[in-house]
Design a protein around this motif. Structure first.
Motif, PDB file in Angstrom:
ATOM      1  N   LEU A 228      -4.264   8.713  13.449  1.00  0.00           N
ATOM      2  CA  LEU A 228      -4.753   7.555  14.188  1.00  0.00           C
ATOM      3  C   LEU A 228      -5.867   6.916  13.356  1.00  0.00           C
ATOM      4  CD1 LEU A 228      -4.886   5.861  16.846  1.00  0.00           C
ATOM      5  CD2 LEU A 228      -6.628   7.463  17.622  1.00  0.00           C
ATOM      6  N   LEU A 229      -5.654   5.681  12.925  1.00  0.00           N
ATOM      7  CA  LEU A 229      -6.645   4.974  12.116  1.00  0.00           C
ATOM      8  C   LEU A 229      -7.320   3.930  12.990  1.00  0.00           C
ATOM      9  CD1 LEU A 229      -6.672   6.052   9.245  1.00  0.00           C
ATOM     10  CD2 LEU A 229      -4.320   6.019  10.069  1.00  0.00           C
ATOM     11  N   VAL A 230      -8.643   3.942  12.988  1.00  0.00           N
ATOM     12  CA  VAL A 230      -9.386   3.023  13.862  1.00  0.00           C
ATOM     13  C   VAL A 230      -9.277   1.586  13.348  1.00  0.00           C
ATOM     14  CG1 VAL A 230     -11.683   2.491  14.790  1.00  0.00           C
ATOM     15  CG2 VAL A 230     -10.899   4.853  14.678  1.00  0.00           C
ATOM     16  N   SER A 231      -9.254   1.420  12.019  1.00  0.00           N
ATOM     17  CA  SER A 231      -9.056   0.068  11.461  1.00  0.00           C
ATOM     18  C   SER A 231      -7.891   0.105  10.475  1.00  0.00           C
ATOM     19  CB  SER A 231     -10.316  -0.406  10.722  1.00  0.00           C
ATOM     20  OG  SER A 231     -10.342   0.113   9.404  1.00  0.00           O
ATOM     21  N   ARG A 232      -7.506  -1.073  10.000  1.00  0.00           N
ATOM     22  CA  ARG A 232      -6.443  -1.140   8.982  1.00  0.00           C
ATOM     23  C   ARG A 232      -7.019  -1.229   7.569  1.00  0.00           C
ATOM     24  NH1 ARG A 232      -1.308  -2.382  11.870  1.00  0.00           N
ATOM     25  NH2 ARG A 232      -2.021  -2.560  14.001  1.00  0.00           N
ATOM     26  N   GLY A 233      -8.322  -1.056   7.438  1.00  0.00           N
ATOM     27  CA  GLY A 233      -8.917  -1.009   6.101  1.00  0.00           C
ATOM     28  C   GLY A 233      -8.868  -2.328   5.352  1.00  0.00           C
ATOM     29  N   GLU A 234      -8.836  -3.424   6.116  1.00  0.00           N
ATOM     30  CA  GLU A 234      -8.601  -4.738   5.486  1.00  0.00           C
ATOM     31  C   GLU A 234      -9.783  -5.240   4.654  1.00  0.00           C
ATOM     32  OE1 GLU A 234      -8.829  -4.152   8.720  1.00  0.00           O
ATOM     33  OE2 GLU A 234     -10.160  -5.605   9.685  1.00  0.00           O
ATOM     34  N   ALA A 235     -10.963  -4.614   4.825  1.00  0.00           N
ATOM     35  CA  ALA A 235     -12.122  -5.034   4.026  1.00  0.00           C
ATOM     36  C   ALA A 235     -12.323  -4.141   2.806  1.00  0.00           C
ATOM     37  CB  ALA A 235     -13.387  -5.025   4.892  1.00  0.00           C
ATOM     38  N   GLY A 236     -11.290  -3.362   2.446  1.00  0.00           N
ATOM     39  CA  GLY A 236     -11.464  -2.340   1.424  1.00  0.00           C
ATOM     40  C   GLY A 236     -11.135  -2.760   0.006  1.00  0.00           C
ATOM     41  N   ILE A 237     -10.594  -3.987  -0.167  1.00  0.00           N
ATOM     42  CA  ILE A 237     -10.199  -4.417  -1.518  1.00  0.00           C
ATOM     43  C   ILE A 237     -10.972  -5.682  -1.863  1.00  0.00           C
ATOM     44  CG2 ILE A 237      -8.274  -5.084  -3.019  1.00  0.00           C
ATOM     45  CD1 ILE A 237      -6.406  -3.482  -1.191  1.00  0.00           C
ATOM     46  N   ASP A 238     -11.895  -5.561  -2.784  1.00  0.00           N
ATOM     47  CA  ASP A 238     -12.812  -6.661  -3.082  1.00  0.00           C
ATOM     48  C   ASP A 238     -12.078  -7.937  -3.508  1.00  0.00           C
ATOM     49  OD1 ASP A 238     -15.510  -7.690  -3.494  1.00  0.00           O
ATOM     50  OD2 ASP A 238     -14.999  -7.671  -5.631  1.00  0.00           O
ATOM     51  N   GLY A 239     -11.015  -7.796  -4.279  1.00  0.00           N
ATOM     52  CA  GLY A 239     -10.319  -8.968  -4.803  1.00  0.00           C
ATOM     53  C   GLY A 239      -9.209  -9.491  -3.914  1.00  0.00           C
ATOM     54  N   MET A 240      -9.142  -9.047  -2.673  1.00  0.00           N
ATOM     55  CA  MET A 240      -8.054  -9.468  -1.785  1.00  0.00           C
ATOM     56  C   MET A 240      -8.604  -9.812  -0.407  1.00  0.00           C
ATOM     57  SD  MET A 240      -4.606  -7.288  -0.920  1.00  0.00           S
ATOM     58  CE  MET A 240      -4.124  -7.053  -2.630  1.00  0.00           C
ATOM     59  N   ARG A 241      -8.201 -10.963   0.112  1.00  0.00           N
ATOM     60  CA  ARG A 241      -8.704 -11.379   1.418  1.00  0.00           C
ATOM     61  C   ARG A 241      -8.152 -10.446   2.512  1.00  0.00           C
ATOM     62  NH1 ARG A 241     -11.433 -15.766   1.490  1.00  0.00           N
ATOM     63  NH2 ARG A 241     -11.216 -15.935   3.739  1.00  0.00           N
ATOM     64  N   PRO A 242      -8.958 -10.202   3.554  1.00  0.00           N
ATOM     65  CA  PRO A 242      -8.531  -9.256   4.601  1.00  0.00           C
ATOM     66  C   PRO A 242      -7.163  -9.581   5.199  1.00  0.00           C
ATOM     67  CG  PRO A 242     -10.853  -9.760   4.860  1.00  0.00           C
ATOM     68  CD  PRO A 242     -10.359 -10.632   3.742  1.00  0.00           C
ATOM     69  N   GLU A 243      -6.864 -10.883   5.407  1.00  0.00           N
ATOM     70  CA  GLU A 243      -5.588 -11.199   6.051  1.00  0.00           C
ATOM     71  C   GLU A 243      -4.397 -10.786   5.192  1.00  0.00           C
ATOM     72  OE1 GLU A 243      -8.193 -13.149   5.606  1.00  0.00           O
ATOM     73  OE2 GLU A 243      -7.667 -15.149   4.873  1.00  0.00           O
ATOM     74  N   GLU A 244      -4.606 -10.732   3.884  1.00  0.00           N
ATOM     75  CA  GLU A 244      -3.549 -10.263   2.991  1.00  0.00           C
ATOM     76  C   GLU A 244      -3.564  -8.731   2.891  1.00  0.00           C
ATOM     77  OE1 GLU A 244      -2.205 -10.693  -1.698  1.00  0.00           O
ATOM     78  OE2 GLU A 244      -3.970 -11.775  -0.993  1.00  0.00           O
ATOM     79  N   ALA A 245      -4.766  -8.167   2.867  1.00  0.00           N
ATOM     80  CA  ALA A 245      -4.900  -6.721   2.654  1.00  0.00           C
ATOM     81  C   ALA A 245      -4.409  -5.907   3.855  1.00  0.00           C
ATOM     82  CB  ALA A 245      -6.355  -6.368   2.356  1.00  0.00           C
TER      83      ALA A 245
END
Ligand code: ZN
Length: 231
Positions: free
Chosen positions: A39-56
């Motif tokens: 069970l993951l609380v978030s989808r980790g969308e802020a984890g890739i500096d060079g990629m926007r969250p909506e894509e990540a």
């Protein structure tokens, strides 16, 4: 590490938390016939500096599902909290208690709730807040008079809570047979590792030396450490 359980639920803030902490142990457990869900609380969308969250978001979710499959975990759920701003509170405790009541695990695995990482760095607020809420939600899940609106039966069957990535480990799991699987589960986070600037193959060395160092303290074989918390 206690072996008197058949169902585990692993709860972490981000995709990749389990892989950097515990996936080698998960692979050993599923190979032995135990059932583990993530069970993951978030989808980790802020984890890739060079990629926007909506894509990540989708990439991180897909990489987590693939990574989990490698260590024998078929069930992966996401709670959709916003990565980086996970707050400790009743909302999170309620969602986690609901999941524990639904999955009815005997073992809960979570990620380091303490202020520091095992390397001595300040720990991330997502990890601290998620870990603390997990520890509290075990009690919440067992009390029928807390979160009564969930409409679920209480679950008091959690015997152990094991914290991966803790600076204060008390137990360990032998991963001498699953270390290659553990490396593969880290490498499944390819976009994330690339975002960190790590070349292919970079995960093996640090994971092997971490497992060897843990083994020196616990039993002599490559191992993954956990802090068992009495809840
Ligand atoms: Zn994390």
């Amino acid at each position: 590490m206690p072996d008197d359980w058949t169902r585990a639920l692993a709860i972490a803030a981000h995709p990749d938390d389990m892989e950097f902490g515990a996936a080698g142990a998960v692979a050993a457990w599923t190979a032995a016939g135990k059932s583990v869900s993530y069970l993951l609380v978030s989808r980790g969308e802020a984890g890739i500096d060079g990629m926007r969250p909506e894509e990540a978001t989708k990439i991180r979710e897909d990489e987590q599902r693939a990574s989990a499959r490698i260590v024998g975990v078929d069930e992966v759920e996401f709670l959709d909290y916003v990565d980086g701003t996970i707050e400790y509170g009743l909302t999170l405790r309620r969602d986690l208690a609901a999941a524990i009541r639904r999955h009815r695990p005997e073992l809960i695995i979570t990620f380091n709730h303490r202020e520091s990482t095992f390397t001595g760095k300040w720990n991330s607020p997502d990890h601290r807040n998620t870990g603390l809420a997990v520890l509290d939600a075990v009690g919440d899940a067992g009390n029928r008079w807390i979160f009564t609106d969930l409409g679920t039966d209480p679950w008091t069957g959690v015997r152990h809570v094991a914290v991966a990535g803790s600076p204060e480990p008390t137990h360990a799991v032998d991963i001498s047979k699953t270390i290659d699987t553990a490396v593969a589960s880290v490498e499944a986070h390819a976009a994330y590792l690339k975002g960190l600037g790590l070349p292919p193959g970079a995960a093996r060395g640090p994971l092997e030396s971490f497992a060897a160092g843990t083994g020196e303290r616990f039993g002599g074989r490559p191992a993954i450490p956990f802090e068992l918390v009495n809840v």
